[in-house]
Design a protein around this motif. Structure first.
Motif, PDB file in Angstrom:
ATOM      1  N   THR A 136       0.801  -1.231   0.000  1.00 49.31           N
ATOM      2  CA  THR A 136       0.000   0.000   0.000  1.00 49.31           C
ATOM      3  C   THR A 136       0.834   1.280   0.000  1.00 49.31           C
ATOM      4  O   THR A 136       0.282   2.378   0.153  1.00 49.31           O
ATOM      5  CB  THR A 136      -0.976   0.031   1.192  1.00 49.31           C
ATOM      6  N   LEU A 137       2.146   1.166  -0.159  1.00 50.41           N
ATOM      7  CA  LEU A 137       3.020   2.312  -0.402  1.00 50.41           C
ATOM      8  C   LEU A 137       2.944   3.376   0.707  1.00 50.41           C
ATOM      9  O   LEU A 137       2.991   4.581   0.431  1.00 50.41           O
ATOM     10  CB  LEU A 137       2.725   2.959  -1.761  1.00 50.41           C
ATOM     11  N   LYS A 138       2.848   2.933   1.946  1.00 44.89           N
ATOM     12  CA  LYS A 138       2.957   3.864   3.061  1.00 44.89           C
ATOM     13  C   LYS A 138       4.427   4.242   3.218  1.00 44.89           C
ATOM     14  O   LYS A 138       5.307   3.377   3.156  1.00 44.89           O
ATOM     15  CB  LYS A 138       2.436   3.238   4.349  1.00 44.89           C
ATOM     16  N   VAL A 139       4.725   5.500   3.429  1.00 43.62           N
ATOM     17  CA  VAL A 139       6.111   5.959   3.587  1.00 43.62           C
ATOM     18  C   VAL A 139       6.353   6.250   5.060  1.00 43.62           C
ATOM     19  O   VAL A 139       5.652   7.060   5.672  1.00 43.62           O
ATOM     20  CB  VAL A 139       6.381   7.216   2.743  1.00 43.62           C
ATOM     21  N   ILE A 140       7.331   5.577   5.631  1.00 42.02           N
ATOM     22  CA  ILE A 140       7.649   5.718   7.047  1.00 42.02           C
ATOM     23  C   ILE A 140       8.719   6.796   7.219  1.00 42.02           C
ATOM     24  O   ILE A 140       9.714   6.820   6.481  1.00 42.02           O
ATOM     25  CB  ILE A 140       8.140   4.378   7.627  1.00 42.02           C
ATOM     26  N   ASP A 141       8.527   7.662   8.178  1.00 40.92           N
ATOM     27  CA  ASP A 141       9.523   8.699   8.480  1.00 40.92           C
ATOM     28  C   ASP A 141      10.676   8.040   9.222  1.00 40.92           C
ATOM     29  O   ASP A 141      10.801   8.117  10.447  1.00 40.92           O
ATOM     30  CB  ASP A 141       8.880   9.798   9.325  1.00 40.92           C
ATOM     31  N   VAL A 142      11.530   7.388   8.458  1.00 46.81           N
ATOM     32  CA  VAL A 142      12.599   6.571   9.025  1.00 46.81           C
ATOM     33  C   VAL A 142      13.565   7.371   9.905  1.00 46.81           C
ATOM     34  O   VAL A 142      13.998   6.874  10.959  1.00 46.81           O
ATOM     35  CB  VAL A 142      13.346   5.815   7.905  1.00 46.81           C
ATOM     36  N   PRO A 143      13.960   8.596   9.545  1.00 44.09           N
ATOM     37  CA  PRO A 143      14.847   9.349  10.444  1.00 44.09           C
ATOM     38  C   PRO A 143      14.288   9.500  11.859  1.00 44.09           C
ATOM     39  O   PRO A 143      15.051   9.456  12.841  1.00 44.09           O
ATOM     40  CB  PRO A 143      14.974  10.708   9.747  1.00 44.09           C
ATOM     41  N   GLU A 144      12.969   9.635  11.988  1.00 42.16           N
ATOM     42  CA  GLU A 144      12.365   9.744  13.313  1.00 42.16           C
ATOM     43  C   GLU A 144      12.449   8.417  14.066  1.00 42.16           C
ATOM     44  O   GLU A 144      12.656   8.394  15.286  1.00 42.16           O
ATOM     45  CB  GLU A 144      10.909  10.195  13.195  1.00 42.16           C
ATOM     46  N   VAL A 145      12.306   7.308  13.352  1.00 42.69           N
ATOM     47  CA  VAL A 145      12.426   5.985  13.976  1.00 42.69           C
ATOM     48  C   VAL A 145      13.859   5.750  14.437  1.00 42.69           C
ATOM     49  O   VAL A 145      14.102   5.240  15.540  1.00 42.69           O
ATOM     50  CB  VAL A 145      11.983   4.887  12.994  1.00 42.69           C
ATOM     51  N   ILE A 146      14.813   6.132  13.605  1.00 41.35           N
ATOM     52  CA  ILE A 146      16.223   5.971  13.966  1.00 41.35           C
ATOM     53  C   ILE A 146      16.544   6.771  15.223  1.00 41.35           C
ATOM     54  O   ILE A 146      17.227   6.287  16.137  1.00 41.35           O
ATOM     55  CB  ILE A 146      17.127   6.399  12.797  1.00 41.35           C
ATOM     56  N   LYS A 147      16.034   7.982  15.286  1.00 44.03           N
ATOM     57  CA  LYS A 147      16.288   8.837  16.443  1.00 44.03           C
ATOM     58  C   LYS A 147      15.814   8.178  17.737  1.00 44.03           C
ATOM     59  O   LYS A 147      16.516   8.150  18.743  1.00 44.03           O
ATOM     60  CB  LYS A 147      15.589  10.182  16.242  1.00 44.03           C
ATOM     61  N   ARG A 148      14.590   7.619  17.693  1.00 49.83           N
ATOM     62  CA  ARG A 148      14.047   6.959  18.884  1.00 49.83           C
ATOM     63  C   ARG A 148      14.832   5.703  19.228  1.00 49.83           C
ATOM     64  O   ARG A 148      15.147   5.442  20.394  1.00 49.83           O
ATOM     65  CB  ARG A 148      12.568   6.620  18.646  1.00 49.83           C
ATOM     66  N   ALA A 149      15.180   4.899  18.221  1.00 46.47           N
ATOM     67  CA  ALA A 149      15.918   3.663  18.473  1.00 46.47           C
ATOM     68  C   ALA A 149      17.273   3.946  19.113  1.00 46.47           C
ATOM     69  O   ALA A 149      17.728   3.201  19.997  1.00 46.47           O
ATOM     70  CB  ALA A 149      16.097   2.888  17.168  1.00 46.47           C
ATOM     71  N   LYS A 150      17.915   5.015  18.679  1.00 48.40           N
ATOM     72  CA  LYS A 150      19.227   5.350  19.233  1.00 48.40           C
ATOM     73  C   LYS A 150      19.132   5.774  20.695  1.00 48.40           C
ATOM     74  O   LYS A 150      20.092   5.615  21.456  1.00 48.40           O
ATOM     75  CB  LYS A 150      19.886   6.439  18.394  1.00 48.40           C
ATOM     76  N   GLU A 151      17.990   6.305  21.088  1.00 50.61           N
ATOM     77  CA  GLU A 151      17.806   6.700  22.486  1.00 50.61           C
ATOM     78  C   GLU A 151      17.871   5.502  23.427  1.00 50.61           C
ATOM     79  O   GLU A 151      18.266   5.636  24.584  1.00 50.61           O
ATOM     80  CB  GLU A 151      16.460   7.413  22.661  1.00 50.61           C
ATOM     81  N   VAL A 152      17.487   4.316  22.931  1.00 52.89           N
ATOM     82  CA  VAL A 152      17.502   3.112  23.775  1.00 52.89           C
ATOM     83  C   VAL A 152      18.662   2.182  23.413  1.00 52.89           C
ATOM     84  O   VAL A 152      18.759   1.073  23.932  1.00 52.89           O
ATOM     85  CB  VAL A 152      16.160   2.361  23.683  1.00 52.89           C
ATOM     86  N   GLY A 153      19.529   2.619  22.488  1.00 54.57           N
ATOM     87  CA  GLY A 153      20.697   1.819  22.122  1.00 54.57           C
ATOM     88  C   GLY A 153      20.409   0.652  21.207  1.00 54.57           C
ATOM     89  O   GLY A 153      21.213  -0.295  21.129  1.00 54.57           O
ATOM     90  N   ALA A 154      19.289   0.691  20.475  1.00 54.67           N
ATOM     91  CA  ALA A 154      18.947  -0.405  19.568  1.00 54.67           C
ATOM     92  C   ALA A 154      19.671  -0.255  18.239  1.00 54.67           C
ATOM     93  O   ALA A 154      19.939   0.858  17.779  1.00 54.67           O
ATOM     94  CB  ALA A 154      17.440  -0.444  19.333  1.00 54.67           C
ATOM     95  N   THR A 155      19.968  -1.370  17.616  1.00 56.69           N
ATOM     96  CA  THR A 155      20.527  -1.379  16.267  1.00 56.69           C
ATOM     97  C   THR A 155      19.395  -1.161  15.268  1.00 56.69           C
ATOM     98  O   THR A 155      18.311  -1.736  15.414  1.00 56.69           O
ATOM     99  CB  THR A 155      21.216  -2.724  15.983  1.00 56.69           C
ATOM    100  N   VAL A 156      19.637  -0.341  14.251  1.00 55.63           N
ATOM    101  CA  VAL A 156      18.619  -0.065  13.237  1.00 55.63           C
ATOM    102  C   VAL A 156      19.125  -0.518  11.867  1.00 55.63           C
ATOM    103  O   VAL A 156      20.185  -0.073  11.411  1.00 55.63           O
ATOM    104  CB  VAL A 156      18.267   1.430  13.170  1.00 55.63           C
ATOM    105  N   VAL A 157      18.356  -1.391  11.245  1.00 57.95           N
ATOM    106  CA  VAL A 157      18.639  -1.830   9.881  1.00 57.95           C
ATOM    107  C   VAL A 157      17.421  -1.474   9.027  1.00 57.95           C
ATOM    108  O   VAL A 157      16.280  -1.723   9.429  1.00 57.95           O
ATOM    109  CB  VAL A 157      18.924  -3.341   9.822  1.00 57.95           C
ATOM    110  N   VAL A 158      17.664  -0.873   7.866  1.00 57.50           N
ATOM    111  CA  VAL A 158      16.594  -0.374   7.010  1.00 57.50           C
ATOM    112  C   VAL A 158      16.577  -1.140   5.693  1.00 57.50           C
ATOM    113  O   VAL A 158      17.611  -1.228   5.013  1.00 57.50           O
ATOM    114  CB  VAL A 158      16.756   1.136   6.738  1.00 57.50           C
ATOM    115  N   ASP A 159      15.419  -1.703   5.358  1.00 57.19           N
ATOM    116  CA  ASP A 159      15.237  -2.316   4.042  1.00 57.19           C
ATOM    117  C   ASP A 159      14.917  -1.193   3.064  1.00 57.19           C
ATOM    118  O   ASP A 159      13.835  -0.610   3.102  1.00 57.19           O
ATOM    119  CB  ASP A 159      14.109  -3.335   4.097  1.00 57.19           C
ATOM    120  N   ASN A 160      15.860  -0.899   2.176  1.00 54.21           N
ATOM    121  CA  ASN A 160      15.742   0.231   1.251  1.00 54.21           C
ATOM    122  C   ASN A 160      15.454  -0.224  -0.178  1.00 54.21           C
ATOM    123  O   ASN A 160      15.712   0.503  -1.134  1.00 54.21           O
ATOM    124  CB  ASN A 160      17.036   1.057   1.287  1.00 54.21           C
TER     125      ASN A 160
END
Length: 369
Positions: A136-160
């Motif tokens: 359905t071509l929803k676009v996720i604001d990935v930079p905002e997700v990365i910002k939150r993940a980094k706050e808790v020390g999680a690794t972020v991998v993005v399927d691009n």
């Protein structure tokens, strides 16, 4: 012996390399001895793919799922939690859930930055998100997700996979990027492959997991992907512009109830895509809802002449697929309804054919000609 430099790099179709008492090292310091571990043709592909994503380096695999398997197995341990968008690739979700027997916990969230960020907690070890969802071509604001993940020390991998050239996850803080090389990067619907590109992951750990799993891409397949890379820019731009024209045409068509394409100004994800994409291109994939539901969608697929009814995307040929029996087949019915994946939905991957001829074929198939 030929000593001049060839126009095209050779394919190293060999299982092994000479070891006369000592081992030659590859350019990244691993033994060059066996093509299950290192191969010069594969290394050329890996360097080129890393350049596209502006990464430190990459590993090439025999499929996108092999790359994702390596991410899971190299990062996750018993008790760890992984967060995924619920409209992610079905096998990516299924594999994560199957790791539950080893003590890995999975949290699925609606594909939005807000929902994903709410799902991320201090227990989250890995966030694996997509940029543009399928179908359905929803676009996720990935930079905002990365910002939150980094706050808790999680690794972020993005399927691009859906957004090569227009979005660079590593530049906004992602640790790694996944591509199904099968799609836009190879671009010819004739080779399967995957890649993992990193900025801040442990390359030795990843390399050893690929070696253990035996999931390196084969040299000839790597060469085919290298060939495809040479026209990626041309293909992606043409596919994006054709998809834009087709989306605009369909948005006014009497047989179509709704069009999902972030390039449309009326699309709810247009502003997010315009914000995070570096270029005014929105990819060659769109989906649309037939007013006559399941019967209309299936009749449309049967009537197509130029567009081929088949799964996959990103290749030179235009393909139309029926998500309820492909991308969303394994998805529970209630989740499909929540995401808008109904029996009247069709996904179209636009190729490089003449745009007017594609519109003519689509229009005729919709009208029953």
């Amino acid at each position: 012996m030929i000593t001049v430099r060839p126009l095209h790099d050779p394919i190293y179709l060999t299982i092994a390399f000479e070891q006369a008492g000592e081992t030659e090292l590859s350019d990244r310091g691993f033994d060059l001895k066996y093509s299950r571990e290192e191969n010069p043709t594969v290394r050329l592909l890996e360097k080129n793919v890393a350049l596209i994503e502006e990464g430190v380096d990459s590993l090439a695999f025999n499929s996108g799922m092999a790359a994702i398997s390596t991410i899971y197995l190299s990062i996750l341990r018993a008790g760890d939690e992984v967060v995924l968008p619920m409209e992610g690739y079905g096998t990516t979700i299924q594999l994560a859930e199957e790791l539950g027997k080893f003590g890995v916990r999975v949290k699925l969230a609606y594909p939005s930055a807000e929902a994903l960020n709410e799902a991320i907690t201090e227990n989250t070890k890995l966030v694996l998100t997509e940029v543009v969802t399928n179908p359905t071509l929803k676009v996720i604001d990935v930079p905002e997700v990365i910002k939150r993940a980094k706050e808790v020390g999680a690794t972020v991998v993005v399927d691009n996979t859906f957004s090569p050239l227009v979005f660079k996850p590593l530049k906004v803080g992602a640790d790694g990027v996944i591509h199904s090389l099968t799609k836009y990067i190879a671009g010819h619907n004739d080779v399967i492959g995957g890649a993992l590109i990193w900025g801040d992951l442990d390359p030795e750990n990843l390399w050893h997991w690929r070696r253990r799993l035996g999931s390196i891409i084969q040299p000839f397949d790597a060469w085919l992907v290298i060939r495809g890379l040479k026209t990626l820019e041309l293909r992606f731009e043409r596919q994006s512009r054709s998809a834009q024209a087709i989306a605009e045409f369909l948005s006014e068509h009497p047989k179509i109830e709704k069009v999902h394409y972030p390039g449309l100004k009326s699309d709810p994800y247009h502003s997010t895509a315009s914000k995070i994409f570096s270029r005014h291109l929105f990819g060659g994939v769109l989906s649309f809802l037939h007013r006559e539901g399941e019967s209309g969608a299936k009749a449309f697929l049967r009537r197509l002449k130029r567009v081929f009814p088949s799964p996959s995307l990103g290749g030179t040929e235009s393909l139309a697929t029926y998500p309820v029996i492909s991308a969303a087949k394994s998805m529970p019915e209630d989740r499909r309804r929540l995401l808008g994946i109904t029996p009247g939905l069709i996904r179209l991957s636009v190729g490089v054919e003449d745009t007017d001829l594609l519109i003519e074929d689509i229009d005729r198939a919709l009208r029953g000609g």
